[in-house]
Design a protein around this motif. Structure first.
Motif, PDB file in Angstrom:
ATOM      1  N   GLY A  41       0.812  -1.209   0.000  1.00 23.17           N
ATOM      2  CA  GLY A  41       0.000   0.000   0.000  1.00 23.17           C
ATOM      3  C   GLY A  41       0.848   1.262   0.000  1.00 23.17           C
ATOM      4  N   ALA A  42       1.886   1.264   0.848  1.00 28.25           N
ATOM      5  CA  ALA A  42       2.753   2.439   0.946  1.00 28.25           C
ATOM      6  C   ALA A  42       3.508   2.678  -0.367  1.00 28.25           C
ATOM      7  N   ALA A  43       4.016   1.607  -0.977  1.00 31.53           N
ATOM      8  CA  ALA A  43       4.748   1.742  -2.241  1.00 31.53           C
ATOM      9  C   ALA A  43       3.832   2.241  -3.357  1.00 31.53           C
ATOM     10  N   SER A  44       2.627   1.704  -3.399  1.00 31.65           N
ATOM     11  CA  SER A  44       1.664   2.126  -4.421  1.00 31.65           C
ATOM     12  C   SER A  44       1.287   3.592  -4.251  1.00 31.65           C
ATOM     13  N   PHE A  45       1.075   3.999  -3.001  1.00 30.55           N
ATOM     14  CA  PHE A  45       0.660   5.376  -2.753  1.00 30.55           C
ATOM     15  C   PHE A  45       1.772   6.357  -3.118  1.00 30.55           C
ATOM     16  N   GLU A  46       3.003   6.001  -2.806  1.00 30.20           N
ATOM     17  CA  GLU A  46       4.126   6.857  -3.179  1.00 30.20           C
ATOM     18  C   GLU A  46       4.215   6.997  -4.686  1.00 30.20           C
ATOM     19  N   GLU A  47       3.941   5.898  -5.397  1.00 27.93           N
ATOM     20  CA  GLU A  47       3.973   5.943  -6.859  1.00 27.93           C
ATOM     21  C   GLU A  47       2.847   6.820  -7.394  1.00 27.93           C
ATOM     22  N   LYS A  78      -7.609   2.710  16.725  1.00 32.31           N
ATOM     23  CA  LYS A  78      -7.305   4.130  16.882  1.00 32.31           C
ATOM     24  C   LYS A  78      -5.813   4.435  16.683  1.00 32.31           C
ATOM     25  N   SER A  79      -4.986   3.392  16.596  1.00 29.86           N
ATOM     26  CA  SER A  79      -3.546   3.605  16.498  1.00 29.86           C
ATOM     27  C   SER A  79      -3.092   3.898  15.071  1.00 29.86           C
ATOM     28  N   GLN A  80      -3.889   3.499  14.077  1.00 26.57           N
ATOM     29  CA  GLN A  80      -3.517   3.699  12.688  1.00 26.57           C
ATOM     30  C   GLN A  80      -3.652   5.164  12.274  1.00 26.57           C
ATOM     31  N   ARG A  81      -2.586   5.727  11.767  1.00 27.07           N
ATOM     32  CA  ARG A  81      -2.624   7.092  11.250  1.00 27.07           C
ATOM     33  C   ARG A  81      -2.869   7.032   9.751  1.00 27.07           C
ATOM     34  N   TRP A  82      -3.730   7.910   9.258  1.00 26.83           N
ATOM     35  CA  TRP A  82      -4.118   7.893   7.852  1.00 26.83           C
ATOM     36  C   TRP A  82      -3.594   9.123   7.127  1.00 26.83           C
ATOM     37  N   GLU A  83      -2.961   8.897   6.011  1.00 34.30           N
ATOM     38  CA  GLU A  83      -2.490   9.973   5.130  1.00 34.30           C
ATOM     39  C   GLU A  83      -3.565  10.223   4.072  1.00 34.30           C
ATOM     40  N   VAL A  84      -3.971  11.488   3.928  1.00 38.74           N
ATOM     41  CA  VAL A  84      -5.011  11.848   2.971  1.00 38.74           C
ATOM     42  C   VAL A  84      -4.417  12.806   1.940  1.00 38.74           C
ATOM     43  N   VAL A  85      -4.536  12.444   0.671  1.00 36.62           N
ATOM     44  CA  VAL A  85      -4.004  13.282  -0.412  1.00 36.62           C
ATOM     45  C   VAL A  85      -5.116  13.540  -1.420  1.00 36.62           C
ATOM     46  N   VAL A  86      -5.257  14.802  -1.823  1.00 38.66           N
ATOM     47  CA  VAL A  86      -6.223  15.187  -2.844  1.00 38.66           C
ATOM     48  C   VAL A  86      -5.482  15.377  -4.153  1.00 38.66           C
ATOM     49  N   PHE A  87      -5.907  14.641  -5.185  1.00 34.26           N
ATOM     50  CA  PHE A  87      -5.282  14.735  -6.501  1.00 34.26           C
ATOM     51  C   PHE A  87      -6.097  15.673  -7.382  1.00 34.26           C
ATOM     52  N   ASP A  88      -5.408  16.588  -8.032  1.00 33.96           N
ATOM     53  CA  ASP A  88      -6.053  17.578  -8.891  1.00 33.96           C
ATOM     54  C   ASP A  88      -6.309  16.942 -10.253  1.00 33.96           C
ATOM     55  N   SER A  89      -7.490  16.398 -10.409  1.00 34.16           N
ATOM     56  CA  SER A  89      -7.824  15.670 -11.631  1.00 34.16           C
ATOM     57  C   SER A  89      -9.336  15.638 -11.789  1.00 34.16           C
ATOM     58  N   PRO A  90      -9.837  15.675 -13.027  1.00 32.41           N
ATOM     59  CA  PRO A  90     -11.280  15.604 -13.253  1.00 32.41           C
ATOM     60  C   PRO A  90     -11.863  14.209 -13.025  1.00 32.41           C
ATOM     61  N   PRO A  98      -4.036  -0.287   2.024  1.00 32.72           N
ATOM     62  CA  PRO A  98      -3.512  -0.796   3.296  1.00 32.72           C
ATOM     63  C   PRO A  98      -2.362   0.063   3.808  1.00 32.72           C
ATOM     64  N   GLY A  99      -2.283   0.194   5.106  1.00 34.39           N
ATOM     65  CA  GLY A  99      -1.242   1.005   5.713  1.00 34.39           C
ATOM     66  C   GLY A  99      -1.681   2.413   6.033  1.00 34.39           C
ATOM     67  N   GLY A 100      -2.943   2.749   5.713  1.00 35.22           N
ATOM     68  CA  GLY A 100      -3.477   4.056   6.091  1.00 35.22           C
ATOM     69  C   GLY A 100      -3.267   5.139   5.054  1.00 35.22           C
ATOM     70  N   HIS A 101      -3.737   4.920   3.840  1.00 37.13           N
ATOM     71  CA  HIS A 101      -3.578   5.894   2.758  1.00 37.13           C
ATOM     72  C   HIS A 101      -4.906   6.091   2.040  1.00 37.13           C
ATOM     73  N   ILE A 102      -5.291   7.358   1.839  1.00 37.91           N
ATOM     74  CA  ILE A 102      -6.533   7.697   1.146  1.00 37.91           C
ATOM     75  C   ILE A 102      -6.220   8.707   0.054  1.00 37.91           C
ATOM     76  N   GLY A 103      -6.717   8.422  -1.137  1.00 39.35           N
ATOM     77  CA  GLY A 103      -6.579   9.352  -2.253  1.00 39.35           C
ATOM     78  C   GLY A 103      -7.946   9.765  -2.760  1.00 39.35           C
ATOM     79  N   VAL A 104      -8.135  11.055  -2.973  1.00 40.50           N
ATOM     80  CA  VAL A 104      -9.405  11.591  -3.467  1.00 40.50           C
ATOM     81  C   VAL A 104      -9.121  12.497  -4.653  1.00 40.50           C
ATOM     82  N   TYR A 105      -9.863  12.321  -5.743  1.00 39.77           N
ATOM     83  CA  TYR A 105      -9.712  13.153  -6.924  1.00 39.77           C
ATOM     84  C   TYR A 105     -10.728  14.303  -6.881  1.00 39.77           C
ATOM     85  N   THR A 106     -10.285  15.481  -7.281  1.00 40.47           N
ATOM     86  CA  THR A 106     -11.160  16.651  -7.184  1.00 40.47           C
ATOM     87  C   THR A 106     -12.422  16.488  -8.027  1.00 40.47           C
TER      88      THR A 106
END
Length: 266
Positions: A41-47, A78-90, A98-106
């Motif tokens: 999950g972490a590797a995919s999110f970084e990519e 409650k111990s899992q920290r989540w990274e949230v990133v907004v992608f500028d895309s239509p 997995p690993g606490g990563h969320i991506g949202v497209y505008t």
């Protein structure tokens, strides 16, 4: 000899697999450990962050972060920290890994018209992680011969050259052109769990049917990108209408205890 070694490696891996029960009681075969899935999950999110334009709009980021943080705060862990990133895309899309990563497209914000509708999507995506659906996907790909590369990636030996394969297996197939969608059982499970999760977070579950109706109308006959891996049908909308009534008490209890309102500031 290489084929023989690959076959032996696969048999060894399958021999060590365990059958689990999902949160709704459905049987699952999971070949990978939580640590390995978190690494994927972490590797995919970084990519994804390298490939996609990240939004710098502070108001959009604050709004999406507010909704996402309320949803994840309602999770049992409650111990899992989540990274949230907004992608500028239509693109009308969102995902959780997995690993606490969320991506949202505008582009999603034009279809999810308010905080409750956005929470429906985020609850659904986080539920996929909670129910270990990505582990099922990677395990299924492994067992059906998609490639031993998946195991190598999970163990840190595959390198970035395999990114399309493992990103697809994590449910990101529509984004990388390699479609390995979640199954109907997984989608139904994520609907049930996601709606309960967003209701516990104090979002109105009645937004579920409206959101998916909006989704069905968006993007013409094929619908938005989100629906390419999240099929929407009349049956699904009817099921959501039934689920909404079941989780209304959770929503009402959360609202009574006081929750923060998430709004896009002007």
């Amino acid at each position: 000899m290489k084929k023989l070694l690959s076959a032996l490696a696969l048999l060894s891996l399958l021999g060590g697999c365990a059958t689990h029960q999902s949160p709704t009681g459905r049987g699952q075969t999971l070949l990978f450990s939580p640590a390995e899935m978190n690494q994927l999950g972490a590797a995919s999110f970084e990519e994804m962050k390298k490939q996609q334009k990240i939004s710098k709009d502070s108001k959009v980021n604050a709004y999406v972060g507010c909704v996402a943080n309320r949803v994840t705060a309602a999770l049992p862990d409650k111990s899992q920290r989540w990274e949230v990133v907004v992608f500028d895309s239509p693109q009308v899309n969102a995902f959780a890994l997995p690993g606490g990563h969320i991506g949202v497209y505008t582009g999603l914000l034009k279809v999810a018209e308010n905080q409750d509708q956005l929470a429906v999507v985020l609850g659904h995506e986080v539920a996929h992680v909670l129910a270990q659906h990505s582990n099922e996907q990677v395990s299924r790909a492994q067992m059906t011969g998609t490639g031993l590369q998946l195991a190598n990636v999970a163990l840190g030996a595959g390198g970035i050259a395999n990114r399309d394969l493992y990103m697809a297996a994590l449910g990101l197939g529509a984004l990388v052109g390699y479609i390995l969608p979640f199954g109907r059982e997984q989608e139904s499970e994520a609907d049930v769990m996601g709606l309960e999760l967003m209701a516990r977070a104090g979002f109105d579950p009645r937004a579920g049917t409206v959101l998916w109706q909006n989704m069905a109308k968006a993007g013409g006959a094929q619908g938005p990108e989100l629906l390419s891996t999240h099929p929407s049908h009349n049956t699904r909308i009817r099921d959501l209408a039934r689920l909404e009534q079941q989780v209304m008490p959770l929503y009402e209890a959360a609202r009574a205890s006081g929750v923060k309102t998430c709004q896009m500031t002007k």
